[in-house]
Structures are given as structure tokens and as C-alpha cells.
Scaffold this motif. Sequence first.
Motif, PDB file in Angstrom:
ATOM      1  N   ILE A 288      39.781  48.544  44.020  1.00 21.23           N
ATOM      2  CA  ILE A 288      41.127  47.992  43.883  1.00 21.23           C
ATOM      3  C   ILE A 288      41.020  46.724  43.049  1.00 21.23           C
ATOM      4  O   ILE A 288      40.341  45.769  43.428  1.00 21.23           O
ATOM      5  CB  ILE A 288      41.755  47.697  45.251  1.00 21.23           C
ATOM      6  N   LEU A 289      41.652  46.727  41.895  1.00 26.98           N
ATOM      7  CA  LEU A 289      41.561  45.632  40.935  1.00 26.98           C
ATOM      8  C   LEU A 289      42.961  45.075  40.720  1.00 26.98           C
ATOM      9  O   LEU A 289      43.886  45.823  40.412  1.00 26.98           O
ATOM     10  CB  LEU A 289      40.973  46.134  39.623  1.00 26.98           C
ATOM     11  N   THR A 290      43.108  43.778  40.895  1.00 20.48           N
ATOM     12  CA  THR A 290      44.456  43.219  40.877  1.00 20.48           C
ATOM     13  C   THR A 290      44.485  41.848  40.232  1.00 20.48           C
ATOM     14  O   THR A 290      43.475  41.140  40.189  1.00 20.48           O
ATOM     15  CB  THR A 290      45.007  43.150  42.324  1.00 20.48           C
ATOM     16  N   ARG A 291      45.654  41.500  39.744  1.00 20.02           N
ATOM     17  CA  ARG A 291      45.917  40.196  39.140  1.00 20.02           C
ATOM     18  C   ARG A 291      47.338  39.776  39.492  1.00 20.02           C
ATOM     19  O   ARG A 291      48.216  40.630  39.617  1.00 20.02           O
ATOM     20  CB  ARG A 291      45.846  40.275  37.605  1.00 20.02           C
ATOM     21  N   PRO A 292      47.592  38.477  39.623  1.00 21.81           N
ATOM     22  CA  PRO A 292      48.985  38.037  39.737  1.00 21.81           C
ATOM     23  C   PRO A 292      49.654  38.132  38.375  1.00 21.81           C
ATOM     24  O   PRO A 292      49.066  37.735  37.365  1.00 21.81           O
ATOM     25  CB  PRO A 292      48.868  36.582  40.203  1.00 21.81           C
ATOM     26  N   ALA A 293      50.856  38.689  38.305  1.00 22.38           N
ATOM     27  CA  ALA A 293      51.577  38.824  37.037  1.00 22.38           C
ATOM     28  C   ALA A 293      52.380  37.561  36.790  1.00 22.38           C
ATOM     29  O   ALA A 293      53.594  37.519  36.969  1.00 22.38           O
ATOM     30  CB  ALA A 293      52.486  40.051  37.057  1.00 22.38           C
ATOM     31  N   ILE A 294      51.665  36.502  36.394  1.00 24.02           N
ATOM     32  CA  ILE A 294      52.305  35.211  36.133  1.00 24.02           C
ATOM     33  C   ILE A 294      52.486  35.051  34.631  1.00 24.02           C
ATOM     34  O   ILE A 294      51.547  35.223  33.855  1.00 24.02           O
ATOM     35  CB  ILE A 294      51.452  34.047  36.678  1.00 24.02           C
ATOM     36  N   GLU A 295      53.704  34.699  34.230  1.00 20.08           N
ATOM     37  CA  GLU A 295      53.966  34.523  32.803  1.00 20.08           C
ATOM     38  C   GLU A 295      53.298  33.257  32.297  1.00 20.08           C
ATOM     39  O   GLU A 295      53.332  32.227  32.949  1.00 20.08           O
ATOM     40  CB  GLU A 295      55.481  34.416  32.541  1.00 20.08           C
TER      41      GLU A 295
ATOM     42  N   ASP B  60      51.333  46.017  32.352  1.00 20.25           N
ATOM     43  CA  ASP B  60      50.039  46.487  31.838  1.00 20.25           C
ATOM     44  C   ASP B  60      49.260  45.449  31.030  1.00 20.25           C
ATOM     45  O   ASP B  60      48.039  45.356  31.165  1.00 20.25           O
ATOM     46  CB  ASP B  60      50.232  47.759  31.000  1.00 20.25           C
ATOM     47  N   PRO B  61      49.917  44.653  30.167  1.00 16.10           N
ATOM     48  CA  PRO B  61      49.134  43.658  29.413  1.00 16.10           C
ATOM     49  C   PRO B  61      48.382  42.668  30.299  1.00 16.10           C
ATOM     50  O   PRO B  61      47.308  42.205  29.923  1.00 16.10           O
ATOM     51  CB  PRO B  61      50.204  42.954  28.566  1.00 16.10           C
ATOM     52  N   TYR B  62      48.923  42.360  31.483  1.00 18.36           N
ATOM     53  CA  TYR B  62      48.241  41.446  32.387  1.00 18.36           C
ATOM     54  C   TYR B  62      46.978  42.081  32.972  1.00 18.36           C
ATOM     55  O   TYR B  62      46.054  41.391  33.368  1.00 18.36           O
ATOM     56  CB  TYR B  62      49.177  41.039  33.537  1.00 18.36           C
ATOM     57  N   LEU B  63      46.965  43.404  33.026  1.00 16.70           N
ATOM     58  CA  LEU B  63      45.850  44.125  33.646  1.00 16.70           C
ATOM     59  C   LEU B  63      44.873  44.670  32.611  1.00 16.70           C
ATOM     60  O   LEU B  63      43.845  45.238  32.973  1.00 16.70           O
ATOM     61  CB  LEU B  63      46.391  45.276  34.509  1.00 16.70           C
ATOM     62  N   ARG B  64      45.179  44.493  31.322  1.00 18.61           N
ATOM     63  CA  ARG B  64      44.371  45.094  30.258  1.00 18.61           C
ATOM     64  C   ARG B  64      42.901  44.698  30.324  1.00 18.61           C
ATOM     65  O   ARG B  64      42.026  45.555  30.127  1.00 18.61           O
ATOM     66  CB  ARG B  64      44.977  44.720  28.901  1.00 18.61           C
TER      67      ARG B  64
ATOM     68  N   VAL C  79      44.568  49.937  39.866  1.00 16.07           N
ATOM     69  CA  VAL C  79      44.734  48.708  39.110  1.00 16.07           C
ATOM     70  C   VAL C  79      46.204  48.335  39.214  1.00 16.07           C
ATOM     71  O   VAL C  79      47.066  49.058  38.727  1.00 16.07           O
ATOM     72  CB  VAL C  79      44.330  48.877  37.630  1.00 16.07           C
ATOM     73  N   ALA C  80      46.494  47.210  39.871  1.00 11.92           N
ATOM     74  CA  ALA C  80      47.887  46.902  40.176  1.00 11.92           C
ATOM     75  C   ALA C  80      48.104  45.403  40.287  1.00 11.92           C
ATOM     76  O   ALA C  80      47.165  44.649  40.573  1.00 11.92           O
ATOM     77  CB  ALA C  80      48.289  47.581  41.483  1.00 11.92           C
ATOM     78  N   PRO C  81      49.346  44.947  40.079  1.00 13.10           N
ATOM     79  CA  PRO C  81      49.660  43.525  40.285  1.00 13.10           C
ATOM     80  C   PRO C  81      49.470  43.144  41.747  1.00 13.10           C
ATOM     81  O   PRO C  81      49.580  43.984  42.653  1.00 13.10           O
ATOM     82  CB  PRO C  81      51.144  43.429  39.893  1.00 13.10           C
ATOM     83  N   LEU C  82      49.214  41.878  41.973  1.00 16.61           N
ATOM     84  CA  LEU C  82      48.939  41.380  43.320  1.00 16.61           C
ATOM     85  C   LEU C  82      50.082  41.657  44.288  1.00 16.61           C
ATOM     86  O   LEU C  82      49.849  41.924  45.472  1.00 16.61           O
ATOM     87  CB  LEU C  82      48.654  39.877  43.259  1.00 16.61           C
ATOM     88  N   ALA C  83      51.305  41.623  43.814  1.00 18.06           N
ATOM     89  CA  ALA C  83      52.460  41.841  44.693  1.00 18.06           C
ATOM     90  C   ALA C  83      52.405  43.207  45.382  1.00 18.06           C
ATOM     91  O   ALA C  83      52.950  43.379  46.475  1.00 18.06           O
ATOM     92  CB  ALA C  83      53.762  41.714  43.894  1.00 18.06           C
TER      93      ALA C  83
ATOM     94  N   ASN D 148      46.285  31.558  39.497  1.00  9.68           N
ATOM     95  CA  ASN D 148      47.731  31.721  39.379  1.00  9.68           C
ATOM     96  C   ASN D 148      48.370  32.352  40.615  1.00  9.68           C
ATOM     97  O   ASN D 148      49.509  32.802  40.561  1.00  9.68           O
ATOM     98  CB  ASN D 148      48.066  32.562  38.137  1.00  9.68           C
ATOM     99  N   THR D 149      47.630  32.384  41.723  1.00 11.57           N
ATOM    100  CA  THR D 149      48.242  32.792  42.990  1.00 11.57           C
ATOM    101  C   THR D 149      48.828  31.565  43.676  1.00 11.57           C
ATOM    102  O   THR D 149      48.257  30.474  43.616  1.00 11.57           O
ATOM    103  CB  THR D 149      47.211  33.423  43.942  1.00 11.57           C
TER     104      THR D 149
END
Length: 338
Positions: free
Chosen positions: A159-166, A183-187, A213-217, A236-237
Motif C-alpha cells: 500500500i503506497l500513499t501520499r497526501p494530495a497537497i497542492e 495521479d501526478p501526485y502518485l507518479r 497506490v492511493a491518496p492518504l485520504a 504534508n500531512t
Amino acid sequence: MAEINIAVPQEHIGGIFGSFDENIKALENGTGTQILNRGDGVRISGDENGVRKAERVFRDLLKIAAKGEQVSTQHISYLLSLSADEQQQDVGDLLSDVVCFTKAGKPIRPKTFGQKRYVNLIRNNMLTFGIGPAGTGKTYLAMAMAIEKFKKGEVSRLILTRPAIEAGERLGYLPGDLQSKIDPYLRPLYDALYEIMGADSFQHNMEKGAIEVAPLAYMRGRTLDNAFIVLDEAQNTTQAQMKMFLTRLGFGSKAVITGDLTQIDLPRDQKSGLRQATELLKDIEGIGICRLTNADVVRHPLVQKIVEAYEKNGRTEHESMDRMGDRFTRRGTFQRRF
């Protein structure tokens, strides 16, 4: 004036000296010595301290070349920057620690002693924080460790995740649907998966739900058992998001949280969950915290210089704010500008 001769196998001379002797020139400049190729080895001459330092670095370069790795000026810069404690460690041990192999057969290994500490912490802890500037391999090594555990069957899911923060752009103004905006945040995570696993294996495991692969939310309300979870860009969390993520961990799981505290994109009124978590959890057994530095940057040498420049600027700004605070304290007043 000191002088020493070192025997070098003929097949390693060209690789160690580099194109147009750029590697040896970097070593000469870094130690104040002169290094001559004598065919069957090299002669190092100069003052005693410089010769001793050049000899140590050169013998480490021999070990790197013997492992089949391409010697670069980056290796020399790193070896010259080692502290007294790190100089006692064996570069051979560093080179023998292979995390896994890419689809093309390229070995993935820690390239600095800081990265090696990071990899060992991941191996030995349920939860590991990797904190450091860009180019230190935080995400890539975590991904490599995760994929290797998955391949060996030690975990059933990645499970791979990132916060989608602008970062300067609003998601709503970007073209496309929600998935294409995210998707660009997870690229960067996709790129590492493709390189290490191969596109076909990645796609197959994605389709059967073994890789996510998904946003943290999207992690809210879930319990993640028997999984290897990588939370990237964790600076960025928010504090609430970090607490939410940490309480998702289930039995048989391992997590790595990576971030760079100098690149926080949160609004000014929100504090980084990564900063808070490392302070609150630093003394808990089973949690490892590795702080990488610009000495661990393994990208182009120019990146290392950029990181150093920004760190220096950050320290200057911090000192300036401290001096300003001292002036306000001495005056006993503060006038707000409108």
C-alpha cells in the motif's frame, strides 16, 4: 613530503581514473595531493595528512570498482566527507548490502552509511521514519524494501500513499476527472514500481488488489493487516492525518514514513504531522527514526550543492527571525503592520 605506492589491477585503472581522469582530479583537489598512474598502480604524493586521506579514499574506490560499480566523482565527494566515526566502517559492507534487483537485473543497495542505517531500521522495526532532503533515496529504498518483502511472501499487500497537497496549484483548476488530478501526485511511486517490478508484474498485482497506490485520504476507516505501507511526502500531512494513518497499522504489517521537513506545502495555520509524530514517538521501542543529510544525496552533485545552499539560507533566515524576536523582546512592544 610523503609518498605511497598502491598496486591497482589493470582492469580497474580506467574505471577509477574516470573519463579524462575526472575522478582522480577530484581526489587530488580534495586532498591536495598528486596522483600518478604508473601502469601497475598509482603513486600518491603530498603532505602526510593529504596522502593518508587520499590513500584511504583510493582503497575504498578499489573496493567499489571490484564490485563492478561505476566509480564517479560523487563517490569521491562522499568518501571525502565521511566523519571520523564513519571512516572506521568498511565500504565493502556497504556494497554487499543488496536490498533487491530491478527488473533489468540492476542491484539496489544503500550508497551511503546513512542509507544503510535507514535500511537496517526498516528491517528491524515495525514503523520507520525516513527524514531528509531530496535525493537521499528515502522513497526509493523504502519501495525497494517493500517490493522485496512482497516478492518473498512476507506481506500479502503493498500500500503506497501520499497526501494530495497542492504545491502552488489548486486541484480544481487542473484538467480531467478526480483520478487524473490525483495521479501526478502518485507518479513517483508508480515510476519506482515500474523500474523494480516491471510493468507487467505491477499491472497484474494491481488488478488483483495486491498493490494499491492511493491518496492518504483513502486510508481513513481501514485496518491494514499483513501489508507493507509506504507513506511518502509525509511532511504534508496534518497532525490529524498522521494520527489517522498511524492508527491504521494492523498485525503483520510494516510501515515506512518518508518526508522532507524543509519542503512543507501545508497552509501556514496547519502544523506538519510528521514533525509532531517524530517528537512524540522518538522513544517508543519498535519505531525507528533515521535522519538523512545532504551527505546522503545520491543524485547529481549539483543537487547536493542546491540542498546545501537552501539549508544555509534556511539557517540564515531562522537566525534573522531570532534576532528580530530579541529586538521586540527588548523593546517590550510589537507593532503589527496593516
